[in-house]
Every structure is written in structure tokens, then in C-alpha cells.
Design a protein around this motif. Sequence first.
Motif, PDB file in Angstrom:
ATOM      1  N   VAL A  18      28.686   2.979  63.187  1.00 57.65           N
ATOM      2  CA  VAL A  18      28.963   2.195  64.402  1.00 57.65           C
ATOM      3  C   VAL A  18      29.061   0.714  64.052  1.00 57.65           C
ATOM      4  CG1 VAL A  18      27.964   1.409  66.592  1.00 57.65           C
ATOM      5  CG2 VAL A  18      28.022   3.853  66.039  1.00 57.65           C
ATOM      6  N   CYS A  19      28.138   0.253  63.216  1.00 55.37           N
ATOM      7  CA  CYS A  19      28.157  -1.141  62.768  1.00 55.37           C
ATOM      8  C   CYS A  19      29.455  -1.445  62.023  1.00 55.37           C
ATOM      9  CB  CYS A  19      26.952  -1.412  61.869  1.00 55.37           C
ATOM     10  SG  CYS A  19      26.836  -3.107  61.266  1.00 55.37           S
ATOM     11  N   ALA A  20      29.864  -0.545  61.126  1.00 51.05           N
ATOM     12  CA  ALA A  20      31.067  -0.748  60.324  1.00 51.05           C
ATOM     13  C   ALA A  20      32.322  -0.850  61.196  1.00 51.05           C
ATOM     14  CB  ALA A  20      31.220   0.393  59.316  1.00 51.05           C
ATOM     15  N   ILE A  21      32.425   0.047  62.168  1.00 47.14           N
ATOM     16  CA  ILE A  21      33.597   0.031  63.052  1.00 47.14           C
ATOM     17  C   ILE A  21      33.631  -1.246  63.876  1.00 47.14           C
ATOM     18  CG2 ILE A  21      34.630   1.134  65.084  1.00 47.14           C
ATOM     19  CD1 ILE A  21      33.706   3.835  63.847  1.00 47.14           C
ATOM     20  N   ARG A  22      32.480  -1.660  64.417  1.00 47.54           N
ATOM     21  CA  ARG A  22      32.465  -2.898  65.199  1.00 47.54           C
ATOM     22  C   ARG A  22      32.791  -4.110  64.319  1.00 47.54           C
ATOM     23  NH1 ARG A  22      30.684  -4.062  70.175  1.00 47.54           N
ATOM     24  NH2 ARG A  22      31.891  -2.146  70.544  1.00 47.54           N
ATOM     25  N   LEU A  23      32.272  -4.128  63.093  1.00 47.87           N
ATOM     26  CA  LEU A  23      32.608  -5.217  62.167  1.00 47.87           C
ATOM     27  C   LEU A  23      34.112  -5.302  61.964  1.00 47.87           C
ATOM     28  CD1 LEU A  23      29.814  -4.735  59.487  1.00 47.87           C
ATOM     29  CD2 LEU A  23      30.266  -6.888  60.686  1.00 47.87           C
ATOM     30  N   ALA A  24      34.756  -4.158  61.764  1.00 47.68           N
ATOM     31  CA  ALA A  24      36.203  -4.130  61.566  1.00 47.68           C
ATOM     32  C   ALA A  24      36.931  -4.614  62.817  1.00 47.68           C
ATOM     33  CB  ALA A  24      36.650  -2.730  61.194  1.00 47.68           C
ATOM     34  N   GLN A  25      36.441  -4.194  63.981  1.00 48.20           N
ATOM     35  CA  GLN A  25      37.047  -4.644  65.242  1.00 48.20           C
ATOM     36  C   GLN A  25      36.952  -6.161  65.398  1.00 48.20           C
ATOM     37  OE1 GLN A  25      34.726  -2.257  67.947  1.00 48.20           O
ATOM     38  NE2 GLN A  25      36.281  -0.647  68.101  1.00 48.20           N
ATOM     39  N   GLU A 323      21.581  -1.343  67.551  1.00 44.58           N
ATOM     40  CA  GLU A 323      21.265  -2.344  66.534  1.00 44.58           C
ATOM     41  C   GLU A 323      22.470  -2.630  65.645  1.00 44.58           C
ATOM     42  OE1 GLU A 323      16.467  -1.530  65.946  1.00 44.58           O
ATOM     43  OE2 GLU A 323      17.910  -0.449  64.697  1.00 44.58           O
ATOM     44  N   GLY A 324      23.258  -1.594  65.370  1.00 44.18           N
ATOM     45  CA  GLY A 324      24.463  -1.776  64.574  1.00 44.18           C
ATOM     46  C   GLY A 324      25.465  -2.704  65.249  1.00 44.18           C
ATOM     47  N   LEU A 325      25.594  -2.570  66.557  1.00 38.65           N
ATOM     48  CA  LEU A 325      26.498  -3.446  67.317  1.00 38.65           C
ATOM     49  C   LEU A 325      26.005  -4.890  67.290  1.00 38.65           C
ATOM     50  CD1 LEU A 325      27.155  -1.170  70.425  1.00 38.65           C
ATOM     51  CD2 LEU A 325      28.661  -1.526  68.467  1.00 38.65           C
ATOM     52  N   VAL A 326      24.681  -5.059  67.384  1.00 37.64           N
ATOM     53  CA  VAL A 326      24.102  -6.407  67.348  1.00 37.64           C
ATOM     54  C   VAL A 326      24.342  -7.056  65.992  1.00 37.64           C
ATOM     55  CG1 VAL A 326      21.938  -7.723  67.405  1.00 37.64           C
ATOM     56  CG2 VAL A 326      22.352  -5.921  69.099  1.00 37.64           C
TER      57      VAL A 326
END
Length: 467
Positions: A18-25, A323-326
Motif C-alpha cells: 500500500v505504501c509503495a503504490i501511494r508513493l508511486a501515485q 501507516e503506509g499511506l502516512v
Amino acid sequence: MAKSRKVVVIGAGPAGYVCAIRLAQLGQQVTVVEKDALGGTCLNVGCIPSKAMIAAGSLMDKIGKASALGLTVEGMSLDVEKLVSWKASVVAKLTGGVGILLKNHGCEVVYGAATIVDKNTVSVTGKDGKQTIQCDDIVIATGSVPLAIPGFEFGESVWSSTEALAPKALPKRLLVIGGGYIGLELGMMYRKLGSEVTVVEATAGALPGQDRDCVKVIERSMKKMKIDFIANAFAKGYEAKKKGLEVRIEVEGKSRVIECDQILCTVGRKPFSEGLGLDKVGLSTEKPGFIPVDDQMRTKVPNIYCIGDIAGQPMLAHKGSKEGLVAAAVIAGQNERYDVRCVPAVIFTAPEMASVGMLEDEAKSKGIEVVTGQFPFAASGRAMSLMETDGFVKIVADAKTDEVLGVHMVGPEVTELVAEAALAIEMGATTEDLARTIHAHPTLPEAMMEAAEAVHRMAVHIYQKPE
């Protein structure tokens, strides 16, 4: 826009991917390192496969009770191999979907074990050898692993939750060590599938830390299901005999032997940090293995972040995803913080149980004057039509402000109903807000509305004696 940063995310579970995808976004360059399979414990050997198997057990149980509806089913049997194969197909679809999402967002995936060399370098050892990745930021999302206890190391005779979700055959007699949510979810599942089940728990009752009124319903259900639940019991060791396994337990100082064919040890999970090289960047874990972080998910090394199970309690997939999104937002230059009022917990027992916010005793210990309202599913038309009337919805509110502080429920589909409660607490809703909201009829969420009315002794579909 801030300059794009190179980020390595170690672990592709529900926190890491989830963190990785949001980082890419958010325009960052992302490399995900995964030592096993995309989706982590949750998708592969945890949340998803267990709920798939539990759904199968529940269906068998419902079919067994269908005669009450005038439906007669004869010759029902269980093909364990086919069930496990179906469960695996569900897992494969979801993990495959994660892979497609990472690819479509431009995230590079590297398979292997990651070691942090320094604050800007990660070394990965995979089947094709070693490679080194340079980066600006590192996100640790390595999750957790099942915890074993002395004398019950995992193997052929002692399952962890992982092995319990891929049985070659159904054990005739299953002994579960640990009466927490994993032990009871799997123990009840195996009982529904046809095993004889015994649960031993070290504390005074099932599901320690949960609302005791809700737990009493689960304990009654276990009794109805003929699950032998033994409280205040400690597993001491076992021996293999011709007739099966003999497990030695100690109950309130007295020794006892239980015979079974399979042991399932579910005493908890521990954060995984083995081989990460934390010491190389001055990081260390605190008991029982968590890495300390601030509300932006930063460790004491400013460009190294930590999310998910290894970042602290509660060890829940949805908390890790948040937490990944944060962490992703902070890395991308946004002023984001982990600022939540509550994290819902869902337990897929029979009946289901869910909880969010403060327990009644917890609120009182903080000096808050509380008032509660409770509505039973026995008074719900929808619950009756489902033949699932055990349980209730209980609301804990601030007596002075009417604000909803906690909601605890046990009964049909409460793992779905808890979302409304979580939203109410996050928004600072009052019980009046819930009570004034029109809920569709006939539905299970009406119990939430009636519980809110019950706080003020105004529930319509139960009688409450005037104070």
C-alpha cells in the motif's frame, strides 16, 4: 512539486505494498523488496485464506441447520484437498492483483532477503545472487511471524496458523493452545468442519482484552458447539504415542493430560527483524521486537520509516495500510501524520465479534462518566430471518457530551457493521447523531440505531424500564 525520491520498501504485505503504490501515485521512484510472496502474511497465510476457510466452515454449519427452513440436504461431505485448492485460488487472485497494481504504478519488485547496509543502501540476496540498491529513503514493512513456545516448536505435530490453513486431512482431535482471536477463529472453523476441538488458554477467559459482555456470548457459543475450553491452563509439553499425541497441561497447579491428533499453537505473533541489519544504522528494537516510530512513521534515523506489525500494536493489516499511506505522504513532502481516534478490530468467531474505540472500563479509568446502550439481535427481524440471533450491539458514550466513545458488538455480520461505528467515532458523532440517522429496514445495522436510542432509554423494539 518536490523532487522525486528513490525509495526502497522492504516487505510487500498490506503495509508495504500500500505504501509503495501511494508513493508511486505521489511521483516517487519505488523499489519493493519481498523475500517470499507479494501480499505478505495477510494475503498468503493469514487474513484472506483464514476467512476463506472460515466461510466454508460456516456454510457447512448452515447447511446442517437448513432443515429448520424446510430444506433437507443429504450426503454432505468434505473434500479437504478441494477446499484447500479453492482457498489457494482465492489467494492467487489477490496476490496476482497486487503484482499487477505494483507493475501498473511503475514499482520495481525485487525478490530476496533485504539487509540495510547504511541509511542510503539496501543489499538484497536472492536466488540470482546479491544486488545493491541505492536510495534516498527506506521503509521497513517486514511484518511478523507466529510465536512458538518452549516444548511446542512448529513441525508435523505442532501447527502454526500457516499449516492450519493448508491441512492434508482433517484432524479428528485438535488441541488449540491459545484462546485469543486466531486460536478461536481456527478452532471454531475446525469444529464446524467436523473436528473435536479443545482450547487451552492461560488467562481466566477467552479473548483477553476484549469486551467481557461480548466474550460471554462467544464462550456460550463454544459450549453449544461442544468445544472444550479450559481457562487458566498452561501447556507444558507433549509426547507422541501410538494412539496419538498426549499433551501435558497444568490447570491451577494441577497436572492433566489431553489426547489429540494435532496441536495448533496460536499464542501470538512476533515482529520480524532478523537479518535486517538495524544495528548498522543505529536502530534497535524494543520489547517485544517493535521499532519505535513517531507520528510520521519515522524512526530515529530521519530517512528510515517503519510501518505495519513491526511498528507496534495493534498488529492488524488495516492499521499497517494506514501507516503506509502516512509514510508515503511524508516522504513525498506532505505534512501528514498518523492521527486516528480508533482502529477497529474484527474477530471471525461464531458468532462474529467486532470492537472499536474505548471499552467501558477503559473510559471509566480515564475519569470519564459513561453511559451505555445495548440492543440484542434477538429483537432484530433481519437477524431472525438469518437464524442468527445471538449477540448484541453495545455503545459506550460520554454521559456529559453524548459523544460515542466505543462500540462493541457480537452477532451476525458485525465485522461489516463495525465500519459505521468507526466512522462515528472518527467524526466525533454523538449517540443522537446515530439515533437520528434513518437506517434501512429490515437490516442488521438497525441494531446500531436502536443501541444509540437505548443509551437514552428510548429504544423502540426492546422494553427498558424507566429510571
